[in-house]
Design a protein around this motif. Structure first.
Motif, mmCIF file in Angstrom:
data_model
loop_
_atom_site.group_PDB
_atom_site.id
_atom_site.type_symbol
_atom_site.label_atom_id
_atom_site.label_comp_id
_atom_site.label_asym_id
_atom_site.label_seq_id
_atom_site.Cartn_x
_atom_site.Cartn_y
_atom_site.Cartn_z
ATOM 1 N N ALA A 1 0.821 -1.217 0.000
ATOM 2 C CA ALA A 1 0.000 0.000 0.000
ATOM 3 C C ALA A 1 0.855 1.267 0.000
ATOM 4 O O ALA A 1 0.465 2.288 -0.570
ATOM 5 C CB ALA A 1 -0.929 -0.007 1.213
ATOM 6 N N SER A 2 2.040 1.189 0.628
ATOM 7 C CA SER A 2 2.923 2.352 0.712
ATOM 8 C C SER A 2 3.902 2.454 -0.450
ATOM 9 O O SER A 2 4.670 3.414 -0.533
ATOM 10 C CB SER A 2 3.720 2.298 2.027
ATOM 11 O OG SER A 2 2.877 2.223 3.140
ATOM 12 N N SER A 3 3.885 1.467 -1.339
ATOM 13 C CA SER A 3 4.867 1.398 -2.425
ATOM 14 C C SER A 3 4.849 2.642 -3.315
ATOM 15 O O SER A 3 3.799 3.151 -3.691
ATOM 16 C CB SER A 3 4.591 0.155 -3.275
ATOM 17 O OG SER A 3 5.407 0.138 -4.420
ATOM 18 N N GLU A 4 6.042 3.094 -3.638
ATOM 19 C CA GLU A 4 6.196 4.234 -4.540
ATOM 20 C C GLU A 4 6.821 3.842 -5.869
ATOM 21 O O GLU A 4 6.805 4.625 -6.817
ATOM 22 C CB GLU A 4 7.046 5.319 -3.877
ATOM 23 C CG GLU A 4 6.431 5.908 -2.620
ATOM 24 C CD GLU A 4 7.326 6.959 -1.991
ATOM 25 O OE1 GLU A 4 8.444 7.193 -2.536
ATOM 26 O OE2 GLU A 4 6.947 7.538 -0.961
ATOM 27 N N PHE A 5 7.380 2.624 -5.942
ATOM 28 C CA PHE A 5 8.121 2.223 -7.134
ATOM 29 C C PHE A 5 7.526 0.997 -7.825
ATOM 30 O O PHE A 5 7.161 1.050 -8.996
ATOM 31 C CB PHE A 5 9.590 1.948 -6.778
ATOM 32 C CG PHE A 5 10.305 3.143 -6.219
ATOM 33 C CD1 PHE A 5 10.864 4.085 -7.060
ATOM 34 C CD2 PHE A 5 10.404 3.324 -4.846
ATOM 35 C CE1 PHE A 5 11.520 5.199 -6.550
ATOM 36 C CE2 PHE A 5 11.065 4.423 -4.320
ATOM 37 C CZ PHE A 5 11.616 5.368 -5.173
ATOM 38 N N LEU A 6 7.419 -0.125 -7.113
ATOM 39 C CA LEU A 6 7.007 -1.366 -7.754
ATOM 40 C C LEU A 6 5.506 -1.459 -7.973
ATOM 41 O O LEU A 6 5.053 -1.990 -8.990
ATOM 42 C CB LEU A 6 7.469 -2.562 -6.906
ATOM 43 C CG LEU A 6 8.980 -2.728 -6.742
ATOM 44 C CD1 LEU A 6 9.289 -3.976 -5.943
ATOM 45 C CD2 LEU A 6 9.684 -2.783 -8.102
ATOM 46 N N PHE A 7 4.729 -0.954 -7.028
ATOM 47 C CA PHE A 7 3.282 -1.078 -7.122
ATOM 48 C C PHE A 7 2.596 0.266 -7.363
ATOM 49 O O PHE A 7 1.533 0.328 -7.964
ATOM 50 C CB PHE A 7 2.717 -1.745 -5.861
ATOM 51 C CG PHE A 7 3.316 -3.101 -5.599
ATOM 52 C CD1 PHE A 7 2.872 -4.216 -6.295
ATOM 53 C CD2 PHE A 7 4.349 -3.259 -4.687
ATOM 54 C CE1 PHE A 7 3.434 -5.467 -6.079
ATOM 55 C CE2 PHE A 7 4.916 -4.503 -4.455
ATOM 56 C CZ PHE A 7 4.458 -5.606 -5.154
ATOM 57 N N GLY A 8 3.202 1.312 -6.866
ATOM 58 C CA GLY A 8 2.735 2.665 -7.159
ATOM 59 C C GLY A 8 1.294 2.949 -6.788
ATOM 60 O O GLY A 8 0.583 3.627 -7.519
ATOM 61 N N LEU A 9 0.847 2.435 -5.640
ATOM 62 C CA LEU A 9 -0.532 2.680 -5.235
ATOM 63 C C LEU A 9 -0.746 4.109 -4.752
ATOM 64 O O LEU A 9 -1.848 4.637 -4.809
ATOM 65 C CB LEU A 9 -0.939 1.694 -4.135
ATOM 66 C CG LEU A 9 -0.907 0.206 -4.533
ATOM 67 C CD1 LEU A 9 -1.383 -0.655 -3.377
ATOM 68 C CD2 LEU A 9 -1.777 -0.034 -5.765
ATOM 69 N N GLY A 10 0.320 4.696 -4.233
ATOM 70 C CA GLY A 10 0.253 6.111 -3.870
ATOM 71 C C GLY A 10 -0.686 6.431 -2.725
ATOM 72 O O GLY A 10 -1.251 7.531 -2.682
#
Length: 215
Positions: A90-99
């Motif tokens: 949920a916090s991913s900024e690179f691999l998942f990019g949920l923002g």
């Protein structure tokens, strides 16, 4: 060809190394942190898949104090790993990019990861696999000296990394001095669960140790 036991050891060592690497967010950067976290989660899932028979037997047979504690620790460890993975995605900024990262979500991710480190050590101490590896490395007296060294270094690392505050005082974000040796940082992270594992193992074997000392 790697034996079944050798594969288990490889998975456990890789999982520990990747978990330690994931703690180095301030050293490796956000992208590497996420990559290490994903691989650590994958090895954790593989570890559980290999030990699937344990889950199949969870409701069968009687429960001793040791088995009850072990089951509780495993349940908490699985819950912590799930929270770390979910909050990390949920916090991913690179691999998942949920923002959708918030300070509260990052705090949950961080404190769960530190508790995961402690419960991983308890799990290793109760399971004993770590000690079978250690037994291959040295004679009994040397092994005992190494164990004491790991416990002392782990205790120092617990203090140096302010683990008590991270675990209990509600603020678990880590800050690393840029001049602090990166290798020492990762050694500290690994030493903490190893020290916990050794202490748990000592407590579990206290009666046997006491009997041997009397003899």
């Amino acid at each position: 060809m790697i034996s079944g036991y050798g594969m288990r050891i490889f998975i456990d060592v890789a999982m520990a190394a990747l978990l330690a690497a994931a703690f180095g967010f301030r050293i490796t950067g956000g992208f590497a942190h996420e990559v290490f976290g994903v691989f650590a989660a994958a090895f954790f899932a593989l570890h559980n898949a290999i030990n699937a028979r344990w889950y199949a037997r969870i409701f069968s047979g009687g429960y001793s104090m040791r088995r009850g504690v072990s089951t509780f620790v495993n349940a908490v460890l699985a819950a912590l790993a799930s929270v770390v993975a979910a909050s990390g995605i949920a916090s991913s900024e690179f691999l998942f990019g949920l923002g959708v990262a918030t300070m509260e979500l990052r705090q949950i991710h961080s404190i769960s990861a530190y508790w995961l480190l402690i419960f991983a050590g308890i799990h290793a101490g109760l399971n004993g696999a770590f000690f079978r590896v250690r037994a291959l490395c040295a004679r009994p007296k040397i092994s005992a000296a190494l164990s004491l060294g790991v416990v002392l270094f782990g205790a120092w690392a617990f203090w140096e990394r302010s683990m008590f505050g991270k675990l209990f005082c509600g603020y678990s974000f880590d800050f690393v001095n840029p001049d602090f040796p990166a290798l020492l940082f990762f050694a500290e992270i690994l030493a903490i669960p190893c020290a916990v594992a050794l202490i748990v193992r000592f407590v579990c074997n206290f009666e046997k140790i006491k009997t041997k000392v009397k003899l």
